[in-house]
Each structure stands twice: as C-alpha cells, then as structure tokens.
Design a protein around this motif. Structure first.
Motif, PDB file in Angstrom:
ATOM      1  N   ALA A  94      83.425  69.629  51.850  1.00 40.45           N
ATOM      2  CA  ALA A  94      83.667  68.916  50.737  1.00 40.45           C
ATOM      3  C   ALA A  94      84.433  69.899  49.512  1.00 40.45           C
ATOM      4  CB  ALA A  94      82.725  68.301  49.873  1.00 40.45           C
ATOM      5  N   GLU A  95      85.537  69.381  48.773  1.00 39.84           N
ATOM      6  CA  GLU A  95      85.955  70.582  47.725  1.00 39.84           C
ATOM      7  C   GLU A  95      85.183  70.751  46.454  1.00 39.84           C
ATOM      8  OE1 GLU A  95      89.652  68.156  46.479  1.00 39.84           O
ATOM      9  OE2 GLU A  95      90.762  69.015  48.087  1.00 39.84           O
ATOM     10  N   GLY A  96      85.204  71.850  46.123  1.00 41.93           N
ATOM     11  CA  GLY A  96      84.382  72.244  45.015  1.00 41.93           C
ATOM     12  C   GLY A  96      85.207  72.089  43.647  1.00 41.93           C
ATOM     13  N   TYR A  97      84.822  71.062  42.961  1.00 39.61           N
ATOM     14  CA  TYR A  97      85.675  70.699  41.861  1.00 39.61           C
ATOM     15  C   TYR A  97      85.095  70.263  40.758  1.00 39.61           C
ATOM     16  CZ  TYR A  97      89.499  68.105  39.292  1.00 39.61           C
ATOM     17  OH  TYR A  97      90.372  67.945  38.554  1.00 39.61           O
ATOM     18  N   TYR A  98      85.202  70.475  39.463  1.00 41.59           N
ATOM     19  CA  TYR A  98      84.549  70.238  38.435  1.00 41.59           C
ATOM     20  C   TYR A  98      85.568  69.053  37.632  1.00 41.59           C
ATOM     21  CZ  TYR A  98      82.453  69.938  33.430  1.00 41.59           C
ATOM     22  OH  TYR A  98      81.706  69.690  32.661  1.00 41.59           O
ATOM     23  N   PRO A  99      84.918  67.875  37.140  1.00 41.93           N
ATOM     24  CA  PRO A  99      83.503  67.634  37.149  1.00 41.93           C
ATOM     25  C   PRO A  99      83.209  66.843  38.318  1.00 41.93           C
ATOM     26  CG  PRO A  99      84.737  65.918  35.907  1.00 41.93           C
ATOM     27  CD  PRO A  99      85.783  66.974  36.507  1.00 41.93           C
ATOM     28  N   ARG A 100      84.176  66.629  39.457  1.00 42.39           N
ATOM     29  CA  ARG A 100      83.452  65.731  40.438  1.00 42.39           C
ATOM     30  C   ARG A 100      82.611  66.504  41.638  1.00 42.39           C
ATOM     31  NH1 ARG A 100      89.087  63.915  43.069  1.00 42.39           N
ATOM     32  NH2 ARG A 100      89.080  65.966  43.488  1.00 42.39           N
ATOM     33  N   THR A 153      78.352  80.785  25.702  1.00 41.65           N
ATOM     34  CA  THR A 153      79.555  80.478  26.478  1.00 41.65           C
ATOM     35  C   THR A 153      79.251  80.149  27.476  1.00 41.65           C
ATOM     36  OG1 THR A 153      80.488  82.422  25.013  1.00 41.65           O
ATOM     37  CG2 THR A 153      81.508  81.983  27.238  1.00 41.65           C
ATOM     38  N   SER A 154      79.870  79.220  28.124  1.00 41.50           N
ATOM     39  CA  SER A 154      79.714  78.728  29.536  1.00 41.50           C
ATOM     40  C   SER A 154      80.545  79.442  30.700  1.00 41.50           C
ATOM     41  CB  SER A 154      80.139  77.234  29.454  1.00 41.50           C
ATOM     42  OG  SER A 154      79.421  76.318  28.646  1.00 41.50           O
ATOM     43  N   THR A 155      79.634  79.585  31.708  1.00 37.28           N
ATOM     44  CA  THR A 155      80.599  80.080  32.893  1.00 37.28           C
ATOM     45  C   THR A 155      80.025  78.870  33.986  1.00 37.28           C
ATOM     46  OG1 THR A 155      79.989  82.349  32.394  1.00 37.28           O
ATOM     47  CG2 THR A 155      80.424  81.824  34.790  1.00 37.28           C
ATOM     48  N   ARG A 156      81.312  78.559  34.614  1.00 36.10           N
ATOM     49  CA  ARG A 156      81.326  77.721  35.996  1.00 36.10           C
ATOM     50  C   ARG A 156      81.086  78.056  37.179  1.00 36.10           C
ATOM     51  NH1 ARG A 156      85.641  73.531  34.341  1.00 36.10           N
ATOM     52  NH2 ARG A 156      84.088  73.062  32.735  1.00 36.10           N
ATOM     53  N   TYR A 157      80.524  77.705  37.822  1.00 36.29           N
ATOM     54  CA  TYR A 157      80.325  78.212  39.392  1.00 36.29           C
ATOM     55  C   TYR A 157      80.749  76.965  40.233  1.00 36.29           C
ATOM     56  CZ  TYR A 157      77.564  81.545  36.909  1.00 36.29           C
ATOM     57  OH  TYR A 157      76.940  82.694  36.343  1.00 36.29           O
ATOM     58  N   LEU A 158      81.709  77.055  41.238  1.00 30.14           N
ATOM     59  CA  LEU A 158      81.979  76.181  42.050  1.00 30.14           C
ATOM     60  C   LEU A 158      81.747  76.629  43.499  1.00 30.14           C
ATOM     61  CD1 LEU A 158      85.906  75.454  40.317  1.00 30.14           C
ATOM     62  CD2 LEU A 158      83.592  74.251  39.961  1.00 30.14           C
ATOM     63  N   PHE A 159      81.488  75.595  44.299  1.00 31.20           N
ATOM     64  CA  PHE A 159      80.823  75.861  45.713  1.00 31.20           C
ATOM     65  C   PHE A 159      81.408  74.710  46.524  1.00 31.20           C
ATOM     66  CE2 PHE A 159      77.579  76.950  42.639  1.00 31.20           C
ATOM     67  CZ  PHE A 159      77.267  78.242  42.792  1.00 31.20           C
ATOM     68  N   SER A 160      82.432  75.067  47.639  1.00 25.95           N
ATOM     69  CA  SER A 160      82.797  74.232  48.636  1.00 25.95           C
ATOM     70  C   SER A 160      82.023  73.965  49.883  1.00 25.95           C
ATOM     71  CB  SER A 160      84.104  74.397  49.010  1.00 25.95           C
ATOM     72  OG  SER A 160      84.212  75.606  49.617  1.00 25.95           O
ATOM     73  N   GLY A 161      82.034  73.092  50.526  1.00 21.81           N
ATOM     74  CA  GLY A 161      81.102  72.744  51.638  1.00 21.81           C
ATOM     75  C   GLY A 161      82.004  73.376  52.985  1.00 21.81           C
TER      76      GLY A 161
END
Length: 361
Positions: free
Chosen positions: A163-169, A220-228
């Motif tokens: 799966a794709e790592g994507y915000y907000p999905r 301040t926000s930090t965003r972490y994205l994780f793919s499968g």
C-alpha cells in the motif's frame, strides 16, 4: 501388442492389485502369464520380474500368452479399431495444449490418445492464467489416458503490491494473485500419476500503509509516512513476480515540506520452482512505534499465499512531548489462493493418485 491387450481383458486390474509404491517400481518390468479362459473368464498369473520368475514356472505349461510390460503400457486399455496415438514427453515443456499436440501428430477422430510423461521431465506454465497441461476440445467419446512419471506443476501467483504511504489516505495492501492449475480438463480423461502433480502457490498479499502526525512543544507538526512491503511470489513454474513496495507520496498538505519523514518498505521477492518468494520487509526504524506492514510470503506448491501484515500506527501520544498525535493504519492484503493439481476433477478418473499438492476442483 494392442490386439493382445484387447483380447486379454482388463489389464488395469494388474496395476490395481500390484499397487506400485514408487516411480521406479511402477515402470519396472512386470511378467504376466495368460493361461487361458473358461466360460468367458480369463486366468492369469502375474508379478514383478525378479520377485516371480514366471518364465521358468510356466514355460512348460503352454500358456496362451506371456507378456513383459510395465504400467505405462497396460493401464491403457485399447478400445477402438484404430491404434491409439501415443505421445511421449521426455523433456521440460510449458503450456501443453493436448488437442493442438495431437493434431500436429496426425490424430483423427475416433483415435484414442495415450500420453507418457517421463521421469525427470517437468511440464510447467509460463503464467498462472493458464494450466500447465490443458485437456479440452476432443470429441466426448475419445479415450484419453495420461501416465505421469515426471512433474506437472502450475505457475505461482504474483505477489500483491504494498500500500502507498499517503496523507490523509491510508490504503490496504493488494491481494496476491492465485496460483495456476497443473492440469485443466473439460473432457473425460484417465490419469495415473507416479510423479508429482501440483498447483502453483498463491502470491503473498501486500503490506498495509500508515501515517502518523505529531506536534512538538511549539505546536509544529511532523508527519511520518509509511508504505507497505510487496508480497512474495508463489512457488511454481514460470515467473511469479514479487509485488512492488508501496510508494511514499510526500505532498505537503498542512505541514512544511521539511517536516515530512518517509519510511518505505521493500519489494517482494520472486517465486521459483524451488521455493516461494519472501515478502518485502517493512522499514524497522519505527518512529513513534509506527510502521508499514511487511508483505506476505508466497505460498509453497499447493498452498495459499500469506496475508500481508497490517500497518502499525503506533500510539496516539507523542512519546517525545506527551502531546496527542493523530495516526491511521491499514490492513495487509489477502494472500492468493493455491492453484489446483486438477481443475475439472469431475471429468477425471484417477487410476493412481501418487503425489498431488493442493485441492482438486
């Protein structure tokens, strides 16, 4: 020889009574003595050559017939007025369409077909969409017999993409492909299997994706994205590709570009005839205890592929600041189903099962 078989009665009876326990024994020489008939009943003596020296026992008894043969010859019971067409496969081949093969050898309607697959020969498929051996498009009264001492193996299924790592999905991994059938029959056929008939393993499912967003002490926000990770390819013939790892899409929506961290998983490994492929591994750095899911391992011969691992979205509390975090994670994809050793079992008369891997349907 076929005229003698026709007159001698049901030769498959010897095969059923002797019950060979190995390919070597099944294709060793059998001595069969036909002494004669009384009232329509034939009287036989039989045994493996070496275990029973029938020649010396009965040479002075004036037998009607004395045969030396092996199961590949007498499992087949000649029924027509035309000698059967015999095909012998003694080397590796892929995607055999039996109807096309016999047409090239001059087969004609009303002629029976006997196929012998030699020990050491592998009949495979290039992809899971086709069976290794297709038996179709014959007149319904054609007698077809397959004697297998080699291997008939379906193709492994491809692994599902991660799966794709994507915000907000947050998307789940894709399902692995189903493995291919070894034999597909849509007309009646006899099969005596002294070797291996196996469906291809199902492809592993892709791993799930996740994201986590955490605030520091300044808000301040930090965003972490994780793919499968991609699923592994199933074991089988042909090329069963491992699934691709999911992409990490770094569109900066709501955070600064330098506040996005990405953690990609690995690609799935291809399957082969020797073994299934291992699924792509998740990134193990796991900030905030989050990670995408690893891909599932491909299935062994006749086995379903493994389910992709679900993503771990971590805790909802930022362990570094104690302030709340938001997180989402998705499930891994299902593994593909194993291919069948025989697809179309309603058409098949199994004279000897041997080793069959998977479930017939």
């Amino acid at each position: 020889m076929f005229e003698k078989i026709k007159n001698a009665g049901n030769w498959s009876l010897f095969f059923q009574l002797l019950k060979p326990k190995s390919v070597e024994e099944a294709f060793s020489v059998i001595m069969i003595v036909v002494l004669g008939s009384v009232g329509g009943w034939w009287f036989y003596f039989y045994g493996w050559k070496g275990d029973l020296d029938l020649m010396s026992l009965f040479e002075d008894k004036n037998p009607v017939a004395l045969y030396q043969t092996h199961p590949a010859d007498y499992i087949y019971q000649f029924t027509g007025d035309i000698d059967p067409l015999i095909l012998e496969f003694d080397k590796d081949l892929t995607n055999i369409n039996l109807s096309e093969e016999v047409q090239q050898k001059g087969w004609r309607a009303g002629q029976d077909v006997l196929v012998k697959i030699a020990s050491g020969a592998i009949i495979g498929a290039q992809s899971a969409s086709r069976a290794a051996l297709e038996i179709a498009d014959f007149p319904k009264d054609t007698k077809i017999s397959i004697v297998n001492a080699g291997e008939i193996v379906g193709a492994g299924g491809a692994g599902g993409d991660g799966a794709e790592g994507y915000y907000p999905r947050f998307s789940r991994g894709l399902k692995g492909q189903d493995g291919g059938a070894a034999v597909r029959a849509t007309v009646p056929v006899n099969i005596a299997n002294f070797g291996l008939v196996a469906g291809g393993g199902g492809g592993g499912g892709g791993g799930g994706a996740a994201w986590v967003e955490a605030d520091d002490v300044n808000g301040t926000s930090t965003r972490y994205l994780f793919s499968g990770g991609g699923g592994g390819g199933g074991q089988g013939t042909g090329v069963s590709l491992g699934g691709d790892a999911g992409k990490v899409i770094t569109e900066s929506r709501g955070v600064q570009p330098d506040k996005i961290e990405t953690y990609a998983a690995g690609h799935g490994n291809d399957g082969s005839l020797e073994k299934p492929g291992i699924g792509g591994r998740k990134n193990v750095e796991m900030p905030l205890y989050a990670a995408g899911g690893s891909g599932g391992t491909g299935g062994a011969l006749g086995k379903d592929g493994g389910k992709g691992e679900s993503a771990s979205k971590g805790g909802v509390v930022n362990s570094r600041t104690g302030r709340p975090s938001s997180a989402r994670g998705a499930y891994g994809g299902d593994g593909g189903k194993a291919g069948s050793p025989i697809d179309g079992i309603a058409y098949v008369n199994i004279l000897f099962e041997g080793t069959m891997l998977g479930s017939n349907k």
